[in-house]
Design an enzyme around this catalytic site. Structure first.
Site, PDB file in Angstrom:
ATOM      1  N   PRO A 171       0.833  -1.208   0.000  1.00  0.00           N
ATOM      2  CG  PRO A 171      -0.678  -1.542   1.713  1.00  0.00           C
ATOM      3  CD  PRO A 171       0.632  -2.021   1.206  1.00  0.00           C
ATOM      4  CB  CYS A 187      -0.767   7.303   1.244  1.00  0.00           C
ATOM      5  SG  CYS A 187      -1.632   6.363   2.508  1.00  0.00           S
ATOM      6  CB  ALA A 229      -4.094   3.753   4.211  1.00  0.00           C
ATOM      7  CE1 TYR A 261      -0.745   7.096   9.956  1.00  0.00           C
ATOM      8  CE2 TYR A 261      -0.286   5.065   8.783  1.00  0.00           C
ATOM      9  CZ  TYR A 261      -0.137   6.428   8.908  1.00  0.00           C
ATOM     10  OH  TYR A 261       0.618   7.136   8.010  1.00  0.00           O
TER      11      TYR A 261
END
Length: 366
Positions: free
Chosen positions: A24, A26, A62, A189
């Site tokens: 992943p 961003c 995300a 997170y």
């Protein structure tokens, strides 16, 4: 000898064509004028290029499970039908245009106290003020990440709602056609914030000892597993180490991975760091692969390695020697979106090329 990297991997009913995957990443490219958190042509191009380039599995960036869970105002989400429709278009493209039978997964996330921040290429840093389009953040306590605005400590109602939001986002991911779902429990997170003793000093059932600190992550696993098909694999990304004294270490991560597997997680995506600003990470090629190896061995769960994995020989060695079951790549994929086509050639393995690129198939050198 056949390439270990390019052998299939079966996760529940999902056959992933090989073990070279896209991590992943961003993109901070969801423009408010075209819909809050809605993926667009940039995301189609970005993820679609990896499918054309031969990736076996692509994980979305995300996708926030609610608006306050976005890392920045330009982050993607999966908390609205409009966002799900945007993702569905990308999923369809990947399925129709992959060089191999490419699979795609949705990573579900909540940034917690690290939400409402400026995107990396904004020229600014820290928290975005409410007056500039930011929002009030939440976390396990009111302690802020270094240089960020202080969050509100989550109440029982807040926690119940975020669990429901993860489940609702997973439901939308299934409806959008994703092949798998990954829960983001790493990089400081929200779920990792609750897990780490460096952050979570609560004394209620969502804090205290290790079981209490792991409770939110495992409750989210239960909620997501309940709403996705039994046949669909569930992945969990964790930070195996906080790289700071008194924080999460690999032994704690083994215990978490074992508990997650018992609740229906099929593969643990092993990263590290991100909880606190004073972390001291020893960075070197493949520096996190040892974490994936130990969790695979001691927790008895399939793992994927990630972190400065760049060369075909390097990742072939990790898979061939059973250190991890798959390898996620990020920066290497950005530098070369056709990395898997080149890797297969270097490892003496044939994989299909899309028809439009057939004239470029190497005959006497890449």
């Amino acid at each position: 000898m056949p390439s270990a990297l390019f052998t299939p991997l079966q996760l529940r009913s999902l056959a992933v064509p090989h073990r070279g995957w896209v991590s992943p990443m961003c993109q901070y490219s969801c423009h408010p004028e075209t819909g809050e958190g809605v993926p667009n042509d940039w995301h189609l191009m970005h993820l679609g290029s990896f499918a054309v380039g031969g990736a076996g599995l692509i994980m979305s960036e995300a996708a926030a499970v609610n608006a306050e869970g976005r890392i920045s105002p330009l982050d993607a989400g999966l908390y609205s039908d409009e966002q799900a429709a945007g993702w569905e278009r990308i999923v369809r493209f990947v399925h129709q245009n992959g060089a191999v039978d490419c699979r795609i997964g949705a990573q579900l996330a909540h940034a917690g106290r690290k939400a409402s921040t400026y995107w990396p290429f904004s020229g600014r840093s820290g928290s975005v003020a409410v007056s500039d389009g930011g929002w009030a953040t939440v976390g396990p306590t009111t302690d802020a990440f270094d240089g960020y605005a202080a969050p509100a400590a989550m109440s029982e109602a807040d926690i119940s709602q975020v669990v429901a939001d993860f489940a609702a986002a997973a439901y939308r991911a299934v409806a959008a056609g994703f092949d798998t779902v990954e829960i983001h429990g790493a990089h400081g997170y929200l779920l990792h914030q609750f897990q780490s003793p460096l952050i979570n000093t609560r004394t209620d059932r969502w804090g205290g000892d290790e079981d209490g600190r792991n409770r939110l992550m495992l409750t989210v696993v239960d909620a997501v597993r309940k709403v996705i098909p039994e046949s669909m694999p569930l992945l969990l990304r964790i930070s195996a180490s906080d790289w700071a004294e008194g924080g999460v270490d690999v032994q704690a991560s083994v215990r978490l991975a074992r508990a997650a597997a018992e609740r229906g997680v099929d593969l643990v995506d092993v990263s590290s760091g991100g909880a606190v600003a004073h972390q001291k990470i020893t960075v070197a090629p493949g520096y996190q692969a040892g974490f994936a190896e130990q969790i695979k061995r001691d927790a008895g769960v399939p793992t994927a390695a990630v972190g400065l994995l760049t060369s075909p020989a390097q990742v072939e060695d990790i898979v061939a020697n059973g250190r991890a079951d798959a390898v996620f790549m990020a920066r290497a994929a950005l530098r070369d979106p056709h990395w898997w086509l080149r890797a297969a050639y270097e490892l003496g393995h044939d994989i299909p090329w899309v028809p439009q690129y057939q004239r470029a198939v190497p005959r006497h050198g890449f």
